[in-house]
Design an enzyme around this catalytic site. Structure first.
Site, PDB file in Angstrom:
ATOM      1  CD  GLU A  69      -3.043  -1.012   2.237  1.00  0.00           C
ATOM      2  OE1 GLU A  69      -2.902  -0.142   3.132  1.00  0.00           O
ATOM      3  OE2 GLU A  69      -4.016  -1.779   2.189  1.00  0.00           O
ATOM      4  CD  GLU A 277      -3.834  -5.627   3.937  1.00  0.00           C
ATOM      5  OE1 GLU A 277      -4.761  -4.837   4.242  1.00  0.00           O
ATOM      6  OE2 GLU A 277      -2.637  -5.366   4.168  1.00  0.00           O
TER       7      GLU A 277
END
Length: 367
Positions: A69, A277
């Site tokens: 991320e 995720e």
């Protein structure tokens, strides 16, 4: 390093394939003291670190993620100030500088593996990008929604998976907003042709973190309020009918995952994808978590539809195995399929209902 050697061995002993993330927001203080991701010297430091990890663990680890991320690293940490190092003073420049160096660090770590380790270790190196699906609020807002997803996902994915450079809409938009401020040059840094050639194609798979969806419409922001977010000239909202989790940003919108995966297929030449995720939070950690089973079941079914659409998804990972420390929110939000008693120093764990459901799903390789 011995801890990680032991962990990898234990995973393999239990027939679990290790996938190692090299960077998930924790930067050594010594590097932050000289600018962190704003200092281009970090590219070489990151490469040295990656090489060491390949040397120590690469004989047993076949999947590597350079960054988790980077959008959050660069916007939440260097623009919004919600994560370390908590910078807020330069939201119109620091996020872009951060991203520029992260992209170059990723590419260099990939090339190091490709040239020095791939032939003997036979692994793969990718990057994980978080993305919300950006749904037009109505039929007149498709350009705004596309601009929003390009600023979030394309910021990193376009250079790596397309042509080595930022999306055209970002280049045009930030350039125009910079001129409106009276600046002679765009606040969006430029890659040289040599750098673009080096970055382009520097990934073996596409890691996706996806939780939720937003509705997007056009909203023009004043040059006086320049920031990475306002450069997009958009406004985001949610449908009030969408179920909300404990996290204020997380709404249950399973059809968004199918749209994300098809966007990646169309935009980035249908890469191999792993969902690294996907999860939902609550505030209590109760063992009876039917809502979590519903969430994961509906998102997995959306993923299956995308696979039937031709998306090349090769894995799915729940966030998360355990209730854990959720950064600035501490232990107040719980994503785990196992409950952890944080009041007990030994941190005892108990499986929630969702753990039994997921175990059966894995055993059956499907519903």
């Amino acid at each position: 390093m011995q801890y990680y050697r032991d962990l990898v061995d234990e995973l393999l002993t239990n027939d679990i394939i290790p996938m190692v993330t090299l960077y998930h927001w924790d930067l050594p203080q010594a590097l932050q003291d000289v600018g962190g991701w704003l200092n281009e010297s970090i590219v070489d430091h990151f490469n040295d670190y990656a090489r060491k990890c390949y040397q120590e663990l690469g004989s047993k680890v076949k999947y590597w993620i350079t960054h988790n991320e980077p959008y959050e690293t660069c916007w939440s940490a260097y623009g919004l100030g919600e994560d370390a190092p908590g910078f807020t003073a330069h939201p119109s420049t620091y996020p872009y500088q951060c991203a520029h160096n992260i992209i170059k660090s990723h590419a260099k770590a990939w090339h190091t593996y490709d040239s020095e380790f791939r032939a003997t270790q036979k692994g793969k190196v990718g990057i994980t990008l978080n993305v919300e699906w950006k749904e037009p609020k109505d039929s007149t807002q498709t350009a705004a929604a596309d601009r929003s997803i390009q600023f979030m996902l394309g910021w990193f994915a376009h250079p790596i998976y397309t042509n080595g450079d930022y999306p055209d809409v970002m280049i045009q938009q930030v350039g125009r907003k910079s001129r409106e401020q009276g600046l002679e040059e765009s606040r969006l840094p430029k890659f040289s042709q040599e750098e673009m050639d080096f970055i382009k194609g520097s990934s073996d798979f596409f890691g996706v973190n996806h939780y939720t969806t937003r509705l997007v419409e056009e909203k023009i922001h004043s040059p006086a309020d320049a920031s990475f977010l306002n450069d997009q000239d958009t406004l985001e909202s949610v449908d009030p009918s969408w179920p909300r989790a404990a996290s204020k940003w997380l709404y249950e919108v399973p059809w968004g995952l199918r749209k994300v995966l098809n966007f990646i297929k169309a935009e980035y030449n249908n890469p191999e994808i792993i969902i690294t995720e996907n999860g939902v939070s609550d505030s209590t950690g109760d063992l009876d978590d039917d809502f979590r089973i519903r969430y994961h079941s509906s998102y997995i079914q959306s993923m299956q539809k995308a696979m039937r659409d031709g998306c090349k998804v090769f894995g799915y990972t729940i966030w998360s195995l355990l209730d854990n420390f959720e950064w600035a929110l501490g232990y107040s939000e719980k994503f785990g399929i196992h409950q952890v008693d944080f009041s007990n120093s030994s941190r005892p764990r108990r499986p929630k209902k969702s753990a039994s459901w997921f175990k059966e799903l894995i055993a059956n390789n499907g519903f």
